[in-house]
Design a protein around this motif. Structure first.
Motif, PDB file in Angstrom:
ATOM      1  N   PHE A 386       0.814  -1.224   0.000  1.00 32.69           N
ATOM      2  CA  PHE A 386       0.000   0.000   0.000  1.00 32.69           C
ATOM      3  C   PHE A 386       0.843   1.268   0.000  1.00 32.69           C
ATOM      4  O   PHE A 386       0.307   2.370   0.037  1.00 32.69           O
ATOM      5  CB  PHE A 386      -0.943  -0.005   1.212  1.00 32.69           C
ATOM      6  N   PRO A 416       1.862  -5.835   3.922  1.00 35.50           N
ATOM      7  CA  PRO A 416       3.072  -5.502   4.671  1.00 35.50           C
ATOM      8  C   PRO A 416       3.234  -3.991   4.778  1.00 35.50           C
ATOM      9  O   PRO A 416       2.891  -3.277   3.837  1.00 35.50           O
ATOM     10  CB  PRO A 416       4.209  -6.079   3.821  1.00 35.50           C
ATOM     11  N   GLY A 417       3.718  -3.514   5.916  1.00 32.59           N
ATOM     12  CA  GLY A 417       3.975  -2.086   6.029  1.00 32.59           C
ATOM     13  C   GLY A 417       3.672  -1.497   7.377  1.00 32.59           C
ATOM     14  O   GLY A 417       3.739  -2.173   8.400  1.00 32.59           O
ATOM     15  N   GLY A 418       3.282  -0.211   7.345  1.00 31.93           N
ATOM     16  CA  GLY A 418       3.109   0.559   8.574  1.00 31.93           C
ATOM     17  C   GLY A 418       1.668   0.924   8.842  1.00 31.93           C
ATOM     18  O   GLY A 418       0.761   0.126   8.622  1.00 31.93           O
ATOM     19  N   GLU A 419       1.465   2.159   9.317  1.00 28.30           N
ATOM     20  CA  GLU A 419       0.152   2.598   9.790  1.00 28.30           C
ATOM     21  C   GLU A 419      -0.929   2.595   8.715  1.00 28.30           C
ATOM     22  O   GLU A 419      -2.040   2.136   8.939  1.00 28.30           O
ATOM     23  CB  GLU A 419       0.263   4.015  10.360  1.00 28.30           C
ATOM     24  N   HIS A 420      -0.582   3.175   7.566  1.00 33.02           N
ATOM     25  CA  HIS A 420      -1.544   3.263   6.471  1.00 33.02           C
ATOM     26  C   HIS A 420      -1.997   1.857   6.056  1.00 33.02           C
ATOM     27  O   HIS A 420      -3.198   1.590   5.906  1.00 33.02           O
ATOM     28  CB  HIS A 420      -0.871   3.995   5.300  1.00 33.02           C
ATOM     29  N   ALA A 421      -1.048   0.953   5.940  1.00 35.87           N
ATOM     30  CA  ALA A 421      -1.365  -0.429   5.565  1.00 35.87           C
ATOM     31  C   ALA A 421      -2.215  -1.092   6.647  1.00 35.87           C
ATOM     32  O   ALA A 421      -3.205  -1.761   6.354  1.00 35.87           O
ATOM     33  CB  ALA A 421      -0.072  -1.209   5.335  1.00 35.87           C
ATOM     34  N   ALA A 422      -1.839  -0.890   7.916  1.00 34.28           N
ATOM     35  CA  ALA A 422      -2.546  -1.538   9.023  1.00 34.28           C
ATOM     36  C   ALA A 422      -3.985  -1.043   9.104  1.00 34.28           C
ATOM     37  O   ALA A 422      -4.909  -1.808   9.379  1.00 34.28           O
ATOM     38  CB  ALA A 422      -1.806  -1.291  10.334  1.00 34.28           C
TER      39      ALA A 422
END
Lengths: 463, 463
Positions: A386, A416-422
């Motif tokens: 994302f 996979p990833g950080g805040e935006h992905a979560a």
């Protein structure tokens, strides 16, 4: 006899209930009075007085109304007398949280036998002793007494958890609450003096709020009974078990922990196989599979298709599929034709399908639809990186939601990833698509769907 | 020749720099002008005009000052001319983000060769083409152009990351930022037309800000050179690599992704062994080991001690230790004596040491100290089930901090659970103790410390 009086009691006596700060009796009263539980709650304490304005009864027999469940936190030596009162009162079940029984040696073992014998005569079912008891997320019947500032309780959901270890069970409740996984019923059953793994599996198999049964066990009390109970349950819903004490040193640690005989690990493997239990390798594996099985149907076969906007993540997922003994689907000629038509020249229309880094949602839509329709594909993993400027995450959530509604084939995502992905992972999960943060974890989850499909087909063909 | 002009350039020309919304040129200008980078930044664009009030130069040669690094995002066919200008200007390095080179076929391959040949003659080092470029967390030299609302960038730290896959690398940056892991330098090197894995490992081995080198690779360009570079680097700092394309189908996916020859996996295993590279099994494994090695010393041997307040978590960790081929330490008679003295009767003074559910910090303190002092123990894993009413989490953090200062032996923690546990995990990590949320993950981390200890001893005994 049903364990409904344990999980769905309409009235509870807390024996040892108290207002004294720092006591288990207070923690239990707080849980049951202020935690959302709608039944009647009575404090029983030889000291009398009141608890949060409610009268305290000196004995269970003093309670003027019917009592279905007794939750007992008084010292072990007093428990037999408490149970005699419970018998006289017509109590149906007791959760004995108190320790000091068979786990402490010979004397404790005798005390435990006495308690069981009183209970059996009176038809009282017992959870424990030496346990945390139960948490029913749907009616908030909750005896997990850890302080609320350090113990999260999960939201209502469809995953049940049976834990032979109380402390680990509490950590798992806490973790479910952190990640937003829903739970139906949790039970820490301690020494299993009466109710054991087999009883619990049998009960949860019939529980309409439970779709998946998870277990942490170090041993089972009665192997053949457990296998039979699990085998019957597995036809209705998946059972996933983490059996600890796999290694020689682990087995030794089990003996000093719960006193269970860990037994030869191969024997458990065979028993699980026969029971239709999915064996988890790790806690992560257990959680990954539980989430997938609570949201998605079993897979009709083991041929997996992967769609991704990042080649690397696709390769990692492919390795995981093959390493776990699943198969990468060979896409049908029709699917390949569609993909060649709809994807740009540098995309890959072989499986893993790489829609490449500049893919907008439309390109995903075409690729996911093609593999969902393909009769040579049994389950689909969609990986979204994302971070890409081309990928509109809210629209990707909508696309997955539509696919999940349109097709019955298992659909899983990895972001996979950080805040935006979560954030968008959570939105997908609210729409019934299980999401994972690494490709390997997503493939562990898919393996659960494939394994349960195999189990169902096997059990259907047998008695 | 050093890659300092790539990672520490004092002046940068962004060729294709622009203010036009949605362009890479704009994203790069924003990163470099407003992201904290302190060097000089020049936009170069044939269209002229200004970018955020700064003049735009039509050619690199028009820039009135020295330019160390060119970041190039113009169409592939224009790149040779841009590089000729860079050569004339005395630019030292170029990051070619533009795609359209060898990854697209024969014509692109020729273009790439032309670019390399111009660069070689002029002594310009090239990262890429077809890459994301670099992120230096310490000086904010940052060419990762994904939109900031969907792409997190990690805080400064000591873990370097080399990624053959740009998209996966971006997701990893994003994940580091989510979990608060610090990074030194990140590089996505794309087609590796000039600078390859071996160059990057060599450079990062000498980089004072990097303590651990992580890699995601699908293949290496020059095997023998890479092995030599890694072997030299591994004497100074650990290298952990996830090599994808392990399985036949994974290897096929690699070919269609980066065009690398994944090669026989056994060959990579052997090469990694010879190089002193720690091979990660999964992304999770890679992250677990990287964190541990960035904070803790290598272990002098493979004998692990475990201290826990939950028997179940201790059994799971013990299984993991044995399954990975590590050893559960046999505690010395002196340690056993201390533990018997300081722990209550139902605790376990064998390894795993179970301080049991009602353990306050003092009991942990005694047990952790005893195993840290034990000459028969090489590394210590402390498991805290912070849900326990008896356990004061802030004081547990202090206790671990003190142990970590007093002893040089590797110390790792595991805090399964929810918010309360995660909060105190972060506090421990700020004090240099790596913390994990499952016992299995913690043991993967310890395995990294053990493996690097073995590698150092082996390399010390060889040329």
């Amino acid at each position: 006899m049903s364990l409904d009086a344990v999980f769905n009691a309409k009235s509870i006596a807390v024996v040892g209930g108290s207002e004294k700060p720092g006591t288990l009796g207070r923690a239990l009263m707080e849980n049951l009075l202020f935690g959302g539980y709608k039944g009647r709650v009575y404090a029983v304490n030889i000291r009398g007085d009141t608890v949060f304005g409610h009268p305290v009864f000196r004995r269970v027999t003093d309670i003027p109304d019917e009592v279905e469940l007794a939750v007992i936190v008084v010292p072990a030596r007093v428990v037999p007398n408490v149970l005699r009162d419970c018998a006289a009162k017509g109590v149906k079940a007791a959760i004995i949280i108190s320790a000091g029984f068979s786990e402490t040696g010979e004397e404790g073992r005798k005390l435990e036998q006495e308690v069981v014998s009183i209970a059996r005569k009176a038809g009282i079912r017992i959870i424990g002793p030496n346990c945390l008891g139960v948490y029913n997320a749907h009616n908030r019947l909750d005896t997990i007494f850890n302080p609320s500032d350090r113990q999260g309780k999960p939201k209502p959901g469809s995953i049940a958890f049976i834990s032979q270890s109380g402390a680990l069970g509490a950590a798992i409740l806490d973790w479910f609450s952190l990640v937003g996984l829903g739970m139906s019923k949790f039970v820490s059953y301690g020494n299993a003096a009466d109710v054991d793994e087999a009883d619990l599996v049998e009960y949860l198999a019939k529980d309409p709020q439970t779709r998946v049964i998870c277990m942490y066990i170090e041993g089972v009390r009665n192997g053949p009974r457990f296998v039979e109970a699990a085998r019957r349950a597995a036809r209705k819903k998946p059972i996933i078990a983490l059996k600890a004490g796999r290694t020689p040193r682990g087995a030794a640690a089990v003996t000093s922990h719960t006193g269970s005989l860990a037994g030869e690990d191969r024997i458990y493997d065979a028993a699980f196989q026969r029971s239709g239990i999915i064996r988890a390798r790790t806690l992560e594996d257990l959680f990954a599979k539980a989430k997938a099985l609570s949201l998605q149907p079993p897979a009709p076969g083991d041929r997996i298709a992967i769609v991704t906007n990042g080649g690397g993540a696709g390769v990692i997922a492919t390795d995981a599929v093959e390493a776990l003994g699943l198969k990468m689907a060979d896409l049908s000629p029709e699917t390949q034709r569609i993909l060649q038509q709809k994807l740009p020249p540098h995309a890959s229309w072989r499986n893993p399908v790489d829609v490449i880094g500049d893919a907008p949602v439309e390109r995903y839509d075409a690729a996911v639809r093609a593999v969902m329709q393909d009769p040579q594909v049994d389950a689909v993993l969609v990986i979204f990186l994302f971070q890409s400027p081309a990928l509109d995450a809210p629209r990707a959530v909508e696309m997955m939601d539509a696919m999940n509604r349109e097709f019955t084939k298992p659909l899983i995502a990895c972001t996979p990833g950080g805040e935006h992905a979560a954030k968008h992972a959570r939105l997908m999960e609210e729409r019934g698509i299980p999401v994972y943060s690494t490709p390997e974890e997503a493939v562990l989850a898919i393996e659960g769907l494939v394994r349960y499909g195999i189990i169902l087909r096997k059990l259907a063909g047998s008695q």
